[in-house]
Write a protein that holds these residues in place. Structure first.
Motif, PDB file in Angstrom:
ATOM      1  N   ARG A   1       6.985   2.673   0.050  1.00  0.00           N
ATOM      2  CA  ARG A   1       7.416   2.149   1.352  1.00  0.00           C
ATOM      3  C   ARG A   1       6.147   1.951   2.175  1.00  0.00           C
ATOM      4  O   ARG A   1       5.704   2.876   2.874  1.00  0.00           O
ATOM      5  CB  ARG A   1       8.379   3.115   2.048  1.00  0.00           C
ATOM      6  N   PRO A   2       5.549   0.785   2.083  1.00  0.00           N
ATOM      7  CA  PRO A   2       4.208   0.592   2.641  1.00  0.00           C
ATOM      8  C   PRO A   2       4.195   0.582   4.163  1.00  0.00           C
ATOM      9  O   PRO A   2       5.210   0.282   4.808  1.00  0.00           O
ATOM     10  CB  PRO A   2       3.807  -0.787   2.088  1.00  0.00           C
ATOM     11  N   PRO A   3       3.045   0.906   4.738  1.00  0.00           N
ATOM     12  CA  PRO A   3       2.904   0.801   6.195  1.00  0.00           C
ATOM     13  C   PRO A   3       2.797  -0.661   6.594  1.00  0.00           C
ATOM     14  O   PRO A   3       1.827  -1.332   6.241  1.00  0.00           O
ATOM     15  CB  PRO A   3       1.595   1.550   6.469  1.00  0.00           C
ATOM     16  N   LEU A   4       3.786  -1.168   7.301  1.00  0.00           N
ATOM     17  CA  LEU A   4       3.863  -2.611   7.562  1.00  0.00           C
ATOM     18  C   LEU A   4       3.060  -2.999   8.796  1.00  0.00           C
ATOM     19  O   LEU A   4       3.579  -3.553   9.759  1.00  0.00           O
ATOM     20  CB  LEU A   4       5.336  -3.023   7.707  1.00  0.00           C
ATOM     21  N   GLY A   5       1.785  -2.714   8.748  1.00  0.00           N
ATOM     22  CA  GLY A   5       0.903  -3.030   9.855  1.00  0.00           C
ATOM     23  C   GLY A   5       0.069  -4.263   9.593  1.00  0.00           C
ATOM     24  O   GLY A   5       0.154  -4.885   8.528  1.00  0.00           O
ATOM     25  N   PRO A   6      -0.777  -4.637  10.525  1.00  0.00           N
ATOM     26  CA  PRO A   6      -1.601  -5.850  10.366  1.00  0.00           C
ATOM     27  C   PRO A   6      -2.597  -5.736   9.229  1.00  0.00           C
ATOM     28  O   PRO A   6      -2.928  -6.750   8.602  1.00  0.00           O
ATOM     29  CB  PRO A   6      -2.308  -5.968  11.722  1.00  0.00           C
ATOM     30  N   GLY A   7      -3.071  -4.519   8.959  1.00  0.00           N
ATOM     31  CA  GLY A   7      -3.993  -4.365   7.839  1.00  0.00           C
ATOM     32  C   GLY A   7      -3.334  -4.683   6.514  1.00  0.00           C
ATOM     33  O   GLY A   7      -3.885  -5.415   5.686  1.00  0.00           O
ATOM     34  N   LEU A   8      -2.149  -4.131   6.317  1.00  0.00           N
ATOM     35  CA  LEU A   8      -1.414  -4.397   5.079  1.00  0.00           C
ATOM     36  C   LEU A   8      -1.039  -5.866   4.960  1.00  0.00           C
ATOM     37  O   LEU A   8      -1.188  -6.476   3.889  1.00  0.00           O
ATOM     38  CB  LEU A   8      -0.155  -3.541   5.022  1.00  0.00           C
ATOM     39  N   MET A   9      -0.549  -6.469   6.053  1.00  0.00           N
ATOM     40  CA  MET A   9      -0.098  -7.854   5.971  1.00  0.00           C
ATOM     41  C   MET A   9      -1.277  -8.798   5.674  1.00  0.00           C
ATOM     42  O   MET A   9      -1.145  -9.746   4.910  1.00  0.00           O
ATOM     43  CB  MET A   9       0.606  -8.254   7.268  1.00  0.00           C
ATOM     44  N   GLY A  10      -2.432  -8.525   6.290  1.00  0.00           N
ATOM     45  CA  GLY A  10      -3.600  -9.331   5.989  1.00  0.00           C
ATOM     46  C   GLY A  10      -4.045  -9.159   4.545  1.00  0.00           C
ATOM     47  O   GLY A  10      -4.448 -10.123   3.881  1.00  0.00           O
ATOM     48  N   LYS A  11      -3.970  -7.940   4.054  1.00  0.00           N
ATOM     49  CA  LYS A  11      -4.317  -7.654   2.655  1.00  0.00           C
ATOM     50  C   LYS A  11      -3.364  -8.375   1.706  1.00  0.00           C
ATOM     51  O   LYS A  11      -3.787  -8.992   0.708  1.00  0.00           O
ATOM     52  CB  LYS A  11      -4.252  -6.134   2.441  1.00  0.00           C
ATOM     53  N   TYR A  12      -2.079  -8.298   1.980  1.00  0.00           N
ATOM     54  CA  TYR A  12      -1.061  -8.930   1.130  1.00  0.00           C
ATOM     55  C   TYR A  12      -1.244 -10.443   1.100  1.00  0.00           C
ATOM     56  O   TYR A  12      -1.190 -11.078   0.028  1.00  0.00           O
ATOM     57  CB  TYR A  12       0.313  -8.554   1.663  1.00  0.00           C
ATOM     58  N   GLU A  13      -1.478 -11.042   2.255  1.00  0.00           N
ATOM     59  CA  GLU A  13      -1.699 -12.489   2.325  1.00  0.00           C
ATOM     60  C   GLU A  13      -2.930 -12.890   1.503  1.00  0.00           C
ATOM     61  O   GLU A  13      -2.892 -13.862   0.735  1.00  0.00           O
ATOM     62  CB  GLU A  13      -1.885 -12.912   3.789  1.00  0.00           C
ATOM     63  N   HIS A  14      -3.994 -12.146   1.677  1.00  0.00           N
ATOM     64  CA  HIS A  14      -5.235 -12.423   0.949  1.00  0.00           C
ATOM     65  C   HIS A  14      -5.035 -12.288  -0.558  1.00  0.00           C
ATOM     66  O   HIS A  14      -5.482 -13.147  -1.338  1.00  0.00           O
ATOM     67  CB  HIS A  14      -6.318 -11.459   1.423  1.00  0.00           C
ATOM     68  N   GLU A  15      -4.349 -11.247  -0.984  1.00  0.00           N
ATOM     69  CA  GLU A  15      -4.200 -10.985  -2.416  1.00  0.00           C
ATOM     70  C   GLU A  15      -3.249 -11.970  -3.080  1.00  0.00           C
ATOM     71  O   GLU A  15      -3.477 -12.371  -4.232  1.00  0.00           O
ATOM     72  CB  GLU A  15      -3.741  -9.548  -2.616  1.00  0.00           C
ATOM     73  N   LEU A  16      -2.205 -12.367  -2.383  1.00  0.00           N
ATOM     74  CA  LEU A  16      -1.294 -13.356  -2.960  1.00  0.00           C
ATOM     75  C   LEU A  16      -1.989 -14.690  -3.199  1.00  0.00           C
ATOM     76  O   LEU A  16      -1.619 -15.435  -4.115  1.00  0.00           O
ATOM     77  CB  LEU A  16      -0.086 -13.567  -2.042  1.00  0.00           C
ATOM     78  N   SER A  17      -3.013 -14.994  -2.400  1.00  0.00           N
ATOM     79  CA  SER A  17      -3.707 -16.279  -2.560  1.00  0.00           C
ATOM     80  C   SER A  17      -4.361 -16.394  -3.928  1.00  0.00           C
ATOM     81  O   SER A  17      -4.600 -17.506  -4.413  1.00  0.00           O
ATOM     82  CB  SER A  17      -4.756 -16.457  -1.463  1.00  0.00           C
ATOM     83  N   ALA A  18      -4.644 -15.270  -4.582  1.00  0.00           N
ATOM     84  CA  ALA A  18      -5.236 -15.307  -5.919  1.00  0.00           C
ATOM     85  C   ALA A  18      -4.271 -15.882  -6.941  1.00  0.00           C
ATOM     86  O   ALA A  18      -4.694 -16.397  -7.984  1.00  0.00           O
ATOM     87  CB  ALA A  18      -5.666 -13.902  -6.340  1.00  0.00           C
ATOM     88  N   PHE A  19      -2.971 -15.827  -6.650  1.00  0.00           N
ATOM     89  CA  PHE A  19      -1.958 -16.296  -7.592  1.00  0.00           C
ATOM     90  C   PHE A  19      -1.348 -17.635  -7.173  1.00  0.00           C
ATOM     91  O   PHE A  19      -0.487 -18.169  -7.873  1.00  0.00           O
ATOM     92  CB  PHE A  19      -0.840 -15.254  -7.714  1.00  0.00           C
TER      93      PHE A  19
END
Length: 260
Positions: free
Chosen positions: A131-149
């Motif tokens: 259950r991840p911490p849904l903060g700006p750090g996580l959302m920025g990380k998720y957006e960045h990492e999805l771009s690899a795919f």
């Protein structure tokens, strides 16, 4: 098993803190020079040097030279503090631009970035983020990492699955590497020294005829690497196998009638 997990506190209060949509509560107002960010930085410094168990509200307050009750006006409990610590660590992660590079390079970069995160903050590898911490750090990380795919012909669900699989592998590798470091520290011996000490005893009690495959393979691996488990080798090997699996999935999506 992880001893800590994210999103264990009050969800509404945690989200307010993560997105800084709340002001410190309390009677006389905030102490001059103290802030949520200062609390998070102090707690992170303790965790980096002494481990997450050392992070208590009382200990953080001591590091900031305030009484514990002052700290509670900024962060209500350790559960919310942990979410803030992890999200802040995510926000500070370098996010190099890999646009235009082959997808294998982009995915490998994501893995390496997360491995580096766990090396900077070893405590983070032991935290469950189901259950991840849904903060700006996580959302920025998720957006960045999805771009690899992005642009590989994967569905949205497949992109998320691939990323989750990759990050789970990296976190497990980081935990194993931490175990190796702890074993070396506790025994005051390198892996090679440990095997040199125990090899004579093992030779006396082990019947090689009873375990021929184990002896043959174990000897080959130990001779080649100087240890039964090499975290760097295991990480590199595992990442290559994950890339192979992703390549097969991408190929099947592009050529659904292919026999591969």
């Amino acid at each position: 098993m992880p001893t800590e997990r994210t999103s264990a506190g009050d969800p509404a209060r945690t989200l307010q803190l993560l997105w800084r949509e709340t002001a410190p509560a309390g009677g006389r107002g905030p102490r001059r020079g103290l802030s949520i960010d200062a609390v998070v930085e102090a707690a992170t410094a303790i965790a980096d040097t002494e481990g997450l168990d050392a992070v208590t509200m009382r200990r953080v307050a001591k590091e900031l030279a305030v009484v514990p009750m002052t700290l509670y006006t900024y962060v209500p409990a350790k559960a919310e503090l942990l979410d803030l610590m992890l999200d802040a660590a995510y926000a500070r992660m370098p996010r190099p631009d890999t646009a235009g590079l082959p997808w294998q390079h982009r995915v490998s970069a994501i893995a390496d970035e997360n491995r580096a995160l766990f090396e900077r903050h070893p405590w983070a590898a032991a935290v469950s983020t189901s259950r991840p911490p849904l903060g700006p750090g996580l959302m920025g990380k998720y957006e960045h990492e999805l771009s690899a795919f992005e642009g590989l012909g994967l569905s949205d669900l497949q992109m998320d699955d691939c990323l989750n699989h990759l990050l789970t592998f990296v976190q497990a590798s980081a935990r194993a590497a931490a175990d190796v470091r702890s074993a070396r520290h506790d025994s005051a011996m390198s892996d090679r020294q440990w095997w040199q000490v125990n090899a004579p005893l093992l030779a006396r009690v082990l019947d090689a005829n009873a375990y021929p495959t184990a002896v043959r393979v174990g000897t080959a691996a130990g001779t080649a690497r100087g240890t039964a488990y090499d975290p760097d080798h295991t990480y590199a090997f595992g990442l290559r196998r994950i890339l192979d699996a992703f390549a097969a999935l991408i190929e099947r999506n592009r050529n659904p009638n292919s026999s591969t």
